[in-house]
Design a protein around this motif. Structure first.
Motif, mmCIF file in Angstrom:
data_model
loop_
_atom_site.group_PDB
_atom_site.id
_atom_site.type_symbol
_atom_site.label_atom_id
_atom_site.label_comp_id
_atom_site.label_asym_id
_atom_site.label_seq_id
_atom_site.Cartn_x
_atom_site.Cartn_y
_atom_site.Cartn_z
ATOM 1 N N ILE A 193 0.839 -1.189 0.000
ATOM 2 C CA ILE A 193 0.000 0.000 0.000
ATOM 3 C C ILE A 193 0.875 1.239 0.000
ATOM 4 C CG2 ILE A 193 -0.152 0.254 2.505
ATOM 5 C CD1 ILE A 193 -3.185 0.601 2.134
ATOM 6 N N ALA A 194 0.376 2.339 -0.546
ATOM 7 C CA ALA A 194 1.144 3.580 -0.598
ATOM 8 C C ALA A 194 0.456 4.656 0.228
ATOM 9 C CB ALA A 194 1.301 4.051 -2.040
ATOM 10 N N GLY A 195 1.284 5.512 0.851
ATOM 11 C CA GLY A 195 0.747 6.625 1.609
ATOM 12 C C GLY A 195 0.565 6.296 3.076
ATOM 13 N N PRO A 196 0.119 7.275 3.866
ATOM 14 C CA PRO A 196 -0.080 7.061 5.309
ATOM 15 C C PRO A 196 -1.078 5.953 5.556
ATOM 16 C CG PRO A 196 -0.225 9.396 4.721
ATOM 17 C CD PRO A 196 -0.236 8.637 3.432
ATOM 18 N N ILE A 197 -0.814 5.153 6.560
ATOM 19 C CA ILE A 197 -1.695 4.023 6.826
ATOM 20 C C ILE A 197 -1.773 3.768 8.325
ATOM 21 C CG2 ILE A 197 0.226 2.420 6.462
ATOM 22 C CD1 ILE A 197 -3.488 1.700 5.789
ATOM 23 N N GLU A 198 -2.985 3.539 8.815
ATOM 24 C CA GLU A 198 -3.199 3.114 10.188
ATOM 25 C C GLU A 198 -3.946 1.788 10.131
ATOM 26 O OE1 GLU A 198 -5.136 5.994 12.566
ATOM 27 O OE2 GLU A 198 -3.647 7.576 12.196
ATOM 28 N N ALA A 199 -3.334 0.753 10.653
ATOM 29 C CA ALA A 199 -3.943 -0.572 10.594
ATOM 30 C C ALA A 199 -3.650 -1.317 11.891
ATOM 31 C CB ALA A 199 -3.413 -1.340 9.384
ATOM 32 N N GLN A 200 -4.523 -1.190 12.844
ATOM 33 C CA GLN A 200 -4.329 -1.865 14.121
ATOM 34 C C GLN A 200 -4.387 -3.376 13.919
ATOM 35 O OE1 GLN A 200 -7.165 -0.399 16.940
ATOM 36 N NE2 GLN A 200 -6.115 1.547 17.219
ATOM 37 N N GLY A 201 -3.463 -4.075 14.559
ATOM 38 C CA GLY A 201 -3.428 -5.524 14.443
ATOM 39 C C GLY A 201 -2.524 -6.024 13.338
ATOM 40 N N LEU A 202 -1.905 -5.105 12.591
ATOM 41 C CA LEU A 202 -1.003 -5.497 11.504
ATOM 42 C C LEU A 202 0.390 -4.937 11.750
ATOM 43 C CD1 LEU A 202 -3.178 -4.936 8.300
ATOM 44 C CD2 LEU A 202 -2.863 -7.041 9.610
ATOM 45 N N GLU A 203 1.385 -5.623 11.216
ATOM 46 C CA GLU A 203 2.747 -5.092 11.186
ATOM 47 C C GLU A 203 2.916 -4.294 9.902
ATOM 48 O OE1 GLU A 203 6.044 -7.593 12.321
ATOM 49 O OE2 GLU A 203 4.678 -9.074 13.185
ATOM 50 N N ILE A 204 3.432 -3.077 10.015
ATOM 51 C CA ILE A 204 3.629 -2.185 8.867
ATOM 52 C C ILE A 204 5.130 -1.996 8.676
ATOM 53 C CG2 ILE A 204 3.137 0.088 7.903
ATOM 54 C CD1 ILE A 204 0.711 0.225 9.797
ATOM 55 N N ILE A 205 5.617 -2.388 7.506
ATOM 56 C CA ILE A 205 7.055 -2.403 7.241
ATOM 57 C C ILE A 205 7.346 -1.563 5.998
ATOM 58 C CG2 ILE A 205 9.039 -3.874 6.723
ATOM 59 C CD1 ILE A 205 7.350 -6.167 8.050
ATOM 60 N N HIS A 206 8.252 -0.604 6.134
ATOM 61 C CA HIS A 206 8.595 0.254 4.997
ATOM 62 C C HIS A 206 9.239 -0.563 3.890
ATOM 63 C CE1 HIS A 206 11.254 3.017 2.701
ATOM 64 N NE2 HIS A 206 10.168 3.769 2.738
ATOM 65 N N ALA A 207 8.781 -0.332 2.654
ATOM 66 C CA ALA A 207 9.328 -1.059 1.501
ATOM 67 C C ALA A 207 10.139 -0.152 0.594
ATOM 68 C CB ALA A 207 8.196 -1.709 0.701
ATOM 69 N N SER A 208 9.589 0.998 0.213
ATOM 70 C CA SER A 208 10.285 1.896 -0.709
ATOM 71 C C SER A 208 9.591 3.256 -0.694
ATOM 72 C CB SER A 208 10.281 1.322 -2.132
ATOM 73 O OG SER A 208 8.949 1.189 -2.604
ATOM 74 N N THR A 209 10.131 4.191 -1.461
ATOM 75 C CA THR A 209 9.564 5.535 -1.551
ATOM 76 C C THR A 209 9.283 5.877 -3.008
ATOM 77 O OG1 THR A 209 10.785 6.243 0.406
ATOM 78 C CG2 THR A 209 9.939 7.974 -1.031
ATOM 79 N N ASP A 210 8.127 6.430 -3.257
ATOM 80 C CA ASP A 210 7.760 6.909 -4.592
ATOM 81 C C ASP A 210 7.324 8.362 -4.438
ATOM 82 O OD1 ASP A 210 7.313 6.875 -7.304
ATOM 83 O OD2 ASP A 210 5.683 5.404 -7.250
ATOM 84 N N ARG A 211 7.266 9.100 -5.520
ATOM 85 C CA ARG A 211 6.775 10.479 -5.429
ATOM 86 C C ARG A 211 5.872 10.761 -6.610
ATOM 87 N NH1 ARG A 211 11.676 14.601 -7.217
ATOM 88 N NH2 ARG A 211 12.331 13.474 -9.084
ATOM 89 N N LEU A 212 5.004 11.729 -6.433
ATOM 90 C CA LEU A 212 4.060 12.099 -7.483
ATOM 91 C C LEU A 212 4.637 13.221 -8.341
ATOM 92 C CD1 LEU A 212 0.767 12.070 -5.395
ATOM 93 C CD2 LEU A 212 1.582 10.313 -6.971
ATOM 94 N N LEU A 213 4.408 13.101 -9.637
ATOM 95 C CA LEU A 213 4.868 14.090 -10.616
ATOM 96 C C LEU A 213 3.675 14.608 -11.399
ATOM 97 C CD1 LEU A 213 7.874 12.100 -12.161
ATOM 98 C CD2 LEU A 213 7.946 13.675 -10.227
ATOM 99 N N LEU A 214 3.842 15.763 -11.999
ATOM 100 C CA LEU A 214 2.852 16.281 -12.931
ATOM 101 C C LEU A 214 3.277 15.880 -14.336
ATOM 102 C CD1 LEU A 214 0.305 18.053 -13.380
ATOM 103 C CD2 LEU A 214 1.874 19.981 -13.761
ATOM 104 N N ALA A 215 2.420 15.137 -15.026
ATOM 105 C CA ALA A 215 2.702 14.708 -16.397
ATOM 106 C C ALA A 215 2.033 15.671 -17.379
ATOM 107 C CB ALA A 215 2.210 13.288 -16.628
ATOM 108 N N LEU A 216 2.799 16.089 -18.393
ATOM 109 C CA LEU A 216 2.347 17.119 -19.332
ATOM 110 C C LEU A 216 2.642 16.694 -20.767
ATOM 111 C CD1 LEU A 216 4.177 19.880 -17.346
ATOM 112 C CD2 LEU A 216 1.690 19.785 -17.505
ATOM 113 N N PRO A 217 1.839 17.172 -21.727
ATOM 114 C CA PRO A 217 2.191 16.948 -23.126
ATOM 115 C C PRO A 217 3.333 17.878 -23.535
ATOM 116 C CG PRO A 217 0.219 18.306 -22.981
ATOM 117 C CD PRO A 217 0.564 17.905 -21.576
ATOM 118 N N GLU A 218 4.089 17.483 -24.515
ATOM 119 C CA GLU A 218 5.174 18.344 -24.997
ATOM 120 C C GLU A 218 4.620 19.698 -25.425
ATOM 121 O OE1 GLU A 218 7.074 16.185 -28.117
ATOM 122 O OE2 GLU A 218 8.375 15.072 -26.738
ATOM 123 N N GLY A 219 5.336 20.772 -25.085
ATOM 124 C CA GLY A 219 4.925 22.110 -25.478
ATOM 125 C C GLY A 219 4.018 22.811 -24.488
ATOM 126 N N HIS A 220 3.552 22.121 -23.458
ATOM 127 C CA HIS A 220 2.691 22.759 -22.457
ATOM 128 C C HIS A 220 3.498 23.820 -21.707
ATOM 129 C CE1 HIS A 220 0.074 23.256 -18.954
ATOM 130 N NE2 HIS A 220 -0.875 22.645 -19.638
#
Length: 294
Positions: free
Chosen positions: A148-175
């Protein structure tokens, strides 16, 4: 109190089929034998497990509770079988994973290919689910592993960091925004957006941020895959916010330009969810190690 494992397995079949007849067929038993096993469970527990009518069978509150525990018990039985099978036949096992769209389409394919190439006797059931379904699936034992990605609260589960991603703005050429080194969400709201369908994790995240700004999001087209979103953006229909992992792949084949979103919420931590890490079979723990190292 004594439970027979075959009774629990039959109960799961009936509960998932919402029908004693269909459950009996899945269990390769007669309807009478199936009903007898359900009655045996009800007698042991002192509680009614099913409501039955002409349309089928639905779970009582006690039945819902038993289903949650029965799934966990049967998964643990399967784990034990897999663990001891490894001694005689090498790495053996089956892993059920619930993951969000980005993980299924962009993150996991190459990692699973690497992992499975050295484990020919391991099989994987990978299902794309929404965040709330991922948490619920791991909690009730339907899935061995959640991603799962993003903040998470899940009581009763172990939460283990896997990796980091980031959001980008995608645009057509010339914008006009392609000339920027970074942008804020507010600066994109004067343009029509291409994005995911309502209910998706990314849609909910972006919508929440827009509401925090007191603005509205002009969603021109909503789609169900990053490839479709990127093709719409490439064609000039609008702009869109996508994960960097998706942008990297689609920039190879499409005329896209991406600009970082210069806001802290655009950095998304990807997490692994399990019930009890120490109780997982070796193949699941090995896969988690592989995911954390990529």
């Amino acid at each position: 109190m004594h439970f027979d494992l075959p009774d629990l397995r039959v109960f799961i079949h009936v509960a998932e089929s919402s029908s004693v007849t269909q459950g009996a067929r899945r269990a390769n038993l007669s309807i009478a034998a199936t009903s007898a096993r359900i009655k045996s469970l009800e007698s042991q527990l002192g509680a009614k497990l099913l409501y039955r009518d002409s349309k089928g069978a639905t779970l009582t509150p006690a039945g819902e509770n038993l289903l949650k525990h029965a799934r966990v018990i049967m998964r643990q039985v399967d784990y034990v079988k897999s663990e001891f099978a490894e001694y005689g036949s090498g790495l053996v096992g089956h892993i059920r994973i619930f993951a969000n769209t980005t993980a299924v389409t962009e993150y996991l394919p190459e990692i699973l290919a690497q992992f499975l190439s050295t484990r020919p006797a391991v099989t994987v059931d990978l299902q794309e689910r929404l965040s709330r379904e991922i948490v619920r699936g791991v909690l009730d034992g339907t899935a061995d592993l959640g991603l799962i990605a993003g903040p998470i609260e899940a009581q009763g589960l172990e939460i283990i960091h896997a990796s980091t991603d980031r959001l980008l703005l995608a645009l057509p050429e010339g914008h006009e925004l392609t000339k920027r080194s970074s942008v804020t969400l507010a600066e994109t709201l004067d343009y029509p957006h291409i994005g995911f369908r309502e209910g998706s994790t990314l849609f909910d995240l972006v919508t929440a941020q827009v509401e925090n700004l007191g603005r509205t999001l002009s969603m021109r087209v909503q789609l169900s895959s990053y490839e479709a979103i990127c093709r719409m953006i490439e064609s000039g229909v609008g702009i869109g916010i996508i994960p960097e992992s998706a942008a990297v792949r689609h920039r190879r084949t499409m005329r896209l330009v991406t600009v970082p979103l210069g806001e802290s919420w655009a950095i998304r931590e990807r997490s692994l969810l399990v019930r009890e890490l120490d109780g997982m079979p070796g193949c699941v723990r090995d896969l988690m190690d592989t995911l954390r190292s990529n």
